[in-house]
Design a protein around this motif. Structure first.
Motif: not given
Ligand SMILES: [Zn+2]
Length: 58
Positions: A7, A15, A17, A34, A39
């Motif tokens: 991200c 984020c 991720h 995701h 989001h």
């Molecule tokens: Zn993210």
């Protein structure tokens, strides 16, 4: 060899991720899930193209 999406590389700096997968299709499915869950974003072709430019091989 795997593909990794983060991200932070698409400018979502709050984020941490990352998603990794063995194939582009698998990665996009994971990223789409995701993006929607975390989001509230539905990936469209433009976002997918952009996301793919940031994917790295790891
Ligand atoms: Zn993210």
């Amino acid at each position: 060899m795997a593909l990794e999406f983060a991200c932070q590389r698409v400018g979502v700096t709050d984020c941490n991720h990352t998603a990794t997968a063995e194939s582009k299709d698998e990665l996009l499915a994971s990223v789409a899930e995701h993006a929607k869950d975390a989001h509230g974003v539905e990936l469209n072709d433009t976002l997918i193209d952009y996301a793919l430019t940031t994917v790295r091989e790891v």
